[in-house]
Write a protein that holds these residues in place. Structure first.
Motif, PDB file in Angstrom:
ATOM      1  N   ALA A 281       0.844  -1.205   0.000  1.00 44.15           N
ATOM      2  CA  ALA A 281       0.000   0.000   0.000  1.00 44.15           C
ATOM      3  C   ALA A 281       0.875   1.249   0.000  1.00 44.15           C
ATOM      4  CB  ALA A 281      -0.931  -0.032   1.200  1.00 44.15           C
ATOM      5  N   ALA A 282       1.929   1.219   0.818  1.00 49.58           N
ATOM      6  CA  ALA A 282       2.843   2.373   0.852  1.00 49.58           C
ATOM      7  C   ALA A 282       3.567   2.525  -0.479  1.00 49.58           C
ATOM      8  CB  ALA A 282       3.836   2.201   1.990  1.00 49.58           C
ATOM      9  N   MET A 283       4.016   1.400  -1.045  1.00 50.46           N
ATOM     10  CA  MET A 283       4.714   1.445  -2.326  1.00 50.46           C
ATOM     11  C   MET A 283       3.792   1.958  -3.427  1.00 50.46           C
ATOM     12  SD  MET A 283       6.804  -2.154  -2.128  1.00 50.46           S
ATOM     13  CE  MET A 283       7.318  -2.027  -3.847  1.00 50.46           C
ATOM     14  N   THR A 284       2.524   1.570  -3.367  1.00 50.47           N
ATOM     15  CA  THR A 284       1.575   2.026  -4.378  1.00 50.47           C
ATOM     16  C   THR A 284       1.386   3.539  -4.305  1.00 50.47           C
ATOM     17  OG1 THR A 284       0.415  -0.110  -4.290  1.00 50.47           O
ATOM     18  CG2 THR A 284      -0.778   1.750  -5.235  1.00 50.47           C
ATOM     19  N   MET A 285       1.266   4.054  -3.093  1.00 46.12           N
ATOM     20  CA  MET A 285       1.115   5.501  -2.962  1.00 46.12           C
ATOM     21  C   MET A 285       2.340   6.226  -3.506  1.00 46.12           C
ATOM     22  SD  MET A 285      -0.827   6.121   0.676  1.00 46.12           S
ATOM     23  CE  MET A 285       0.389   5.244   1.637  1.00 46.12           C
ATOM     24  N   LEU A 290       5.014   9.268  -7.963  1.00 49.31           N
ATOM     25  CA  LEU A 290       6.072   9.326  -8.971  1.00 49.31           C
ATOM     26  C   LEU A 290       5.493   9.369 -10.381  1.00 49.31           C
ATOM     27  CD1 LEU A 290       8.692   6.805  -7.510  1.00 49.31           C
ATOM     28  CD2 LEU A 290       8.875   9.302  -7.609  1.00 49.31           C
ATOM     29  N   GLU A 291       4.441   8.571 -10.638  1.00 53.36           N
ATOM     30  CA  GLU A 291       3.833   8.564 -11.966  1.00 53.36           C
ATOM     31  C   GLU A 291       3.194   9.911 -12.286  1.00 53.36           C
ATOM     32  OE1 GLU A 291       2.164   4.615 -13.641  1.00 53.36           O
ATOM     33  OE2 GLU A 291       1.584   4.667 -11.520  1.00 53.36           O
ATOM     34  N   GLU A 292       2.579  10.531 -11.274  1.00 52.18           N
ATOM     35  CA  GLU A 292       1.938  11.829 -11.516  1.00 52.18           C
ATOM     36  C   GLU A 292       2.974  12.909 -11.853  1.00 52.18           C
ATOM     37  OE1 GLU A 292      -0.259  12.553  -7.997  1.00 52.18           O
ATOM     38  OE2 GLU A 292      -1.919  11.213  -8.532  1.00 52.18           O
ATOM     39  N   GLU A 311       4.858  -2.174 -12.250  1.00 51.30           N
ATOM     40  CA  GLU A 311       5.226  -3.401 -11.549  1.00 51.30           C
ATOM     41  C   GLU A 311       4.623  -3.453 -10.153  1.00 51.30           C
ATOM     42  OE1 GLU A 311       6.677  -6.023 -12.829  1.00 51.30           O
ATOM     43  OE2 GLU A 311       6.694  -4.963 -14.738  1.00 51.30           O
ATOM     44  N   THR A 312       4.525  -2.276  -9.503  1.00 48.48           N
ATOM     45  CA  THR A 312       3.887  -2.260  -8.183  1.00 48.48           C
ATOM     46  C   THR A 312       2.418  -2.642  -8.292  1.00 48.48           C
ATOM     47  OG1 THR A 312       5.424  -0.535  -7.445  1.00 48.48           O
ATOM     48  CG2 THR A 312       3.402  -0.835  -6.171  1.00 48.48           C
ATOM     49  N   ALA A 313       1.736  -2.107  -9.321  1.00 46.64           N
ATOM     50  CA  ALA A 313       0.332  -2.474  -9.527  1.00 46.64           C
ATOM     51  C   ALA A 313       0.192  -3.970  -9.805  1.00 46.64           C
ATOM     52  CB  ALA A 313      -0.250  -1.664 -10.686  1.00 46.64           C
ATOM     53  N   ARG A 314       1.124  -4.515 -10.625  1.00 45.15           N
ATOM     54  CA  ARG A 314       1.078  -5.941 -10.922  1.00 45.15           C
ATOM     55  C   ARG A 314       1.306  -6.770  -9.664  1.00 45.15           C
ATOM     56  NH1 ARG A 314       5.406  -9.225 -14.653  1.00 45.15           N
ATOM     57  NH2 ARG A 314       4.366 -11.248 -14.541  1.00 45.15           N
ATOM     58  N   LEU A 315       2.254  -6.345  -8.833  1.00 45.24           N
ATOM     59  CA  LEU A 315       2.513  -7.063  -7.582  1.00 45.24           C
ATOM     60  C   LEU A 315       1.304  -6.991  -6.657  1.00 45.24           C
ATOM     61  CD1 LEU A 315       4.514  -8.646  -5.895  1.00 45.24           C
ATOM     62  CD2 LEU A 315       5.450  -6.481  -5.061  1.00 45.24           C
ATOM     63  N   SER A 316       0.631  -5.866  -6.648  1.00 43.89           N
ATOM     64  CA  SER A 316      -0.576  -5.731  -5.821  1.00 43.89           C
ATOM     65  C   SER A 316      -1.651  -6.714  -6.293  1.00 43.89           C
ATOM     66  CB  SER A 316      -1.101  -4.297  -5.885  1.00 43.89           C
ATOM     67  OG  SER A 316      -0.163  -3.390  -5.332  1.00 43.89           O
ATOM     68  N   ARG A 317      -1.808  -6.798  -7.631  1.00 41.75           N
ATOM     69  CA  ARG A 317      -2.797  -7.743  -8.154  1.00 41.75           C
ATOM     70  C   ARG A 317      -2.439  -9.175  -7.775  1.00 41.75           C
ATOM     71  NH1 ARG A 317      -2.225  -4.498 -12.754  1.00 41.75           N
ATOM     72  NH2 ARG A 317      -1.049  -6.114 -13.859  1.00 41.75           N
ATOM     73  N   LEU A 318      -1.141  -9.519  -7.865  1.00 40.32           N
ATOM     74  CA  LEU A 318      -0.710 -10.866  -7.513  1.00 40.32           C
ATOM     75  C   LEU A 318      -1.016 -11.183  -6.057  1.00 40.32           C
ATOM     76  CD1 LEU A 318       0.742 -13.521  -8.056  1.00 40.32           C
ATOM     77  CD2 LEU A 318       2.918 -12.339  -7.637  1.00 40.32           C
ATOM     78  N   VAL A 319      -0.745 -10.238  -5.158  1.00 40.60           N
ATOM     79  CA  VAL A 319      -1.026 -10.451  -3.735  1.00 40.60           C
ATOM     80  C   VAL A 319      -2.512 -10.645  -3.504  1.00 40.60           C
ATOM     81  CG1 VAL A 319      -0.945  -9.381  -1.459  1.00 40.60           C
ATOM     82  CG2 VAL A 319       1.058  -9.285  -2.952  1.00 40.60           C
ATOM     83  N   GLU A 320      -3.326  -9.788  -4.141  1.00 40.78           N
ATOM     84  CA  GLU A 320      -4.773  -9.922  -3.973  1.00 40.78           C
ATOM     85  C   GLU A 320      -5.268 -11.265  -4.516  1.00 40.78           C
ATOM     86  OE1 GLU A 320      -6.568  -8.054  -2.275  1.00 40.78           O
ATOM     87  OE2 GLU A 320      -5.275  -6.326  -1.984  1.00 40.78           O
TER      88      GLU A 320
END
Length: 514
Positions: A281-285, A290-292, A311-320
């Protein structure tokens, strides 16, 4: 269904063995009885006939020697008839025929002897080499004909030309042997019955442990790994029972070990996924910030920022996805079912992910069922996202109710399709198809194919660029509703994924709630 088939097959096996054992015993007893009967009949018949013919030959010789001493040779018709009559007096009811050249005398003037004394026997007697006999059938009855030449008593054993034949009726001997055969045949019936009873007893003794072994095998196949067979004796069946028990022990130990390892693995995945959520969650924020600001960064830094975000979004999807799979494995998933308009659910799922303009829909409007709307959204997101990411346009979504009790949702594309080996494994966890069906993230990837939606639903895990869990999650959600997902090749090219669900009507749900 399979257990019932095994049970019926086992019953047929036991019944078949019983029948075969009984038939084998009966056949062995019958063959033995028939063989014994045939041998007894042959020996008895041979003994009776041998005794009769020996008696006939000896009696004829004695009577001819006693009566022939007073006969003048060559005889006339009168003396020849008197000779035949005297020989017959000592032979009981036998018919005596005396022949000398052209003269013939018969002890019974009314007897027909021509049909009973054959030419072969006459020729053998005429040769002068001792007594000869022959069994003949005359008018359906058996007879024994014995013939002997009469020799001179001067010591040189010259034949006198006189031939004597005696005809013995064998009907009494035939009736005796037939009676013996009938008695043996009558005795065959109780022998066969006794053999059948012994076969039934033997079958029960042999098949009882087989039945017990079959019952234990069915229990083992049904999941009762504690099923065992009692071992009795030291024969082959006892060895088989011991082998079964040893196998069941090893299987139970292996199952317990595998269950323990599986539980540890599930617990590990769940714990790791749970622990990763907070740092992710912290990495996503951070990645979002950074993307913005990527446009204000140098080109290399901007590319790195966007890559980190993807890659962070992909890792989040994998965890979910891992957490969702672990909940399925733990049996912690429960349906939150309610009356739902399936067409509206499909349209909302497509609109939520911005796919409305990229997908052609053919939705039947009057299909309402009792389902978990969020989980149907997960299935639609995975199937459509998979078609957009790995297939090619046009992508078509069709909702239909071909039968009164089922509903189908078909997602088709015109991409390269899936080879047969991939179709067999597409729902396996972490399976990814080869590069022929994998497209880049820019061609339909990014966040539109998966991830955590705005409403909290899980999106496409898929394969290729995804986690490899999306299709497995879609199938688990379908099974949770009592349905399934099938994959096939489209006739015009591409892949077709078909969701099949039982159509539970709102009226049924209201009755269940009541």
């Amino acid at each position: 269904m399979k257990r019932g088939a095994v049970r019926r097959g086992s019953r047929r096996l036991v019944g078949g063995l019983r029948v075969r054992l009984v038939v084998t015993f009966v056949l062995v007893a019958l063959v033995s009885a028939v063989t014994a009967t045939a041998l007894a009949y042959r020996d008895a018949r041979t003994a009776v006939l041998q005794r009769t013919q020996n008696t006939a030959v000896n009696d004829l010789r004695e009577r001819v020697a006693a009566v022939g001493a007073g006969l003048d040779l060559p005889p006339d018709q009168r003396s020849l008839s008197r000779f035949a009559a005297k020989v017959s007096e000592g032979l009981g009811a036998r018919i005596v025929v005396a022949r000398h050249q052209d003269l013939t005398a018969v002890s019974d003037a009314y007897a027909d002897t021509e049909g009973r004394i054959t030419a072969e026997l006459r020729a053998a007697v005429r040769s002068g080499d001792g007594a000869r006999f022959q069994r003949v059938q005359w008018r359906g009855d058996p007879y024994l004909v014995v013939g002997t030449p009469v020799t001179y008593a001067d010591g040189d054993r010259r034949t006198s030309g006189l031939e004597v034949f005696v005809i013995t009726d064998l009907r009494a001997e035939r009736d005796d042997t037939a009676a013996l055969l009938d008695s043996v045949r009558t005795g065959t019936v109780p022998v066969v019955v006794l053999a059948a009873l012994l076969a039934l007893l033997a079958a029960g003794t042999v098949l009882r442990p087989v039945r017990q072994l079959g019952r234990a095998t069915r229990e083992l196949a049904a999941g009762d790994l504690g099923s065992r067979v009692a071992v009795r004796g030291h024969d082959e069946l006892a060895d088989l029972a011991r082998t079964f028990n040893v196998t069941a022990d090893a299987l139970q130990a292996s199952d317990a070990e595998l269950r323990a390892q599986e539980a540890k693995a599930r617990r590990f995945v769940a714990d790791v996924s749970h622990e990763l959520r907070t740092p992710l969650a912290a990495m996503t924020m951070v990645a979002t910030v950074l993307e913005e600001d990527a446009d204000q960064l140098p080109p290399d830094a901007a590319h790195a920022a966007r890559t980190v975000g993807a890659e962070t979004a992909r890792l989040s999807r994998l965890v979910e996805d891992l957490m969702e799979i672990s909940r399925f494995d733990a049996g912690a998933i429960r349906l939150d079912a309610a009356v739902t308009d399936l067409a509206d659910t499909v349209r909302a799922s497509l609109a939520l992910r911005g796919w409305t303009d990229r997908v052609t829909v053919e939705l039947r409007e009057d299909v309402r069922a009792v389902v978990d709307r969020r989980r149907i959204d997960v299935i639609v997101a995975n199937l459509v996202g998979n078609a957009l990411r790995h297939g090619a346009p046009p992508v078509t979504v069709t909702l239909a109710a071909p039968g009164g009790d089922r509903v189908t949702l078909e997602v088709a594309d015109r991409g390269p399709g899936l080879p047969p080996e991939a179709r067999e494994r597409v729902f396996d966890r972490f399976y990814k198809a080869d590069a022929a069906r994998t497209r880049s993230t820019s061609e339909g990837g990014g966040r539109d194919g998966g991830g955590l939606g705005e409403d909290g639903s899980f999106g496409q895990g898929g394969f290729g660029q995804g986690s490899g869990l999306g299709m497995a999650i879609a199938l688990e959600n379908a099974r949770l509703h009592g349905g399934t997902i099938e994959v096939a090749e489209h006739p015009e090219g591409g892949a077709v994924f078909t969701l099949r669900l039982p159509l539970r009507h709102p009226e049924e749900e209201e009755e269940g709630d009541g």
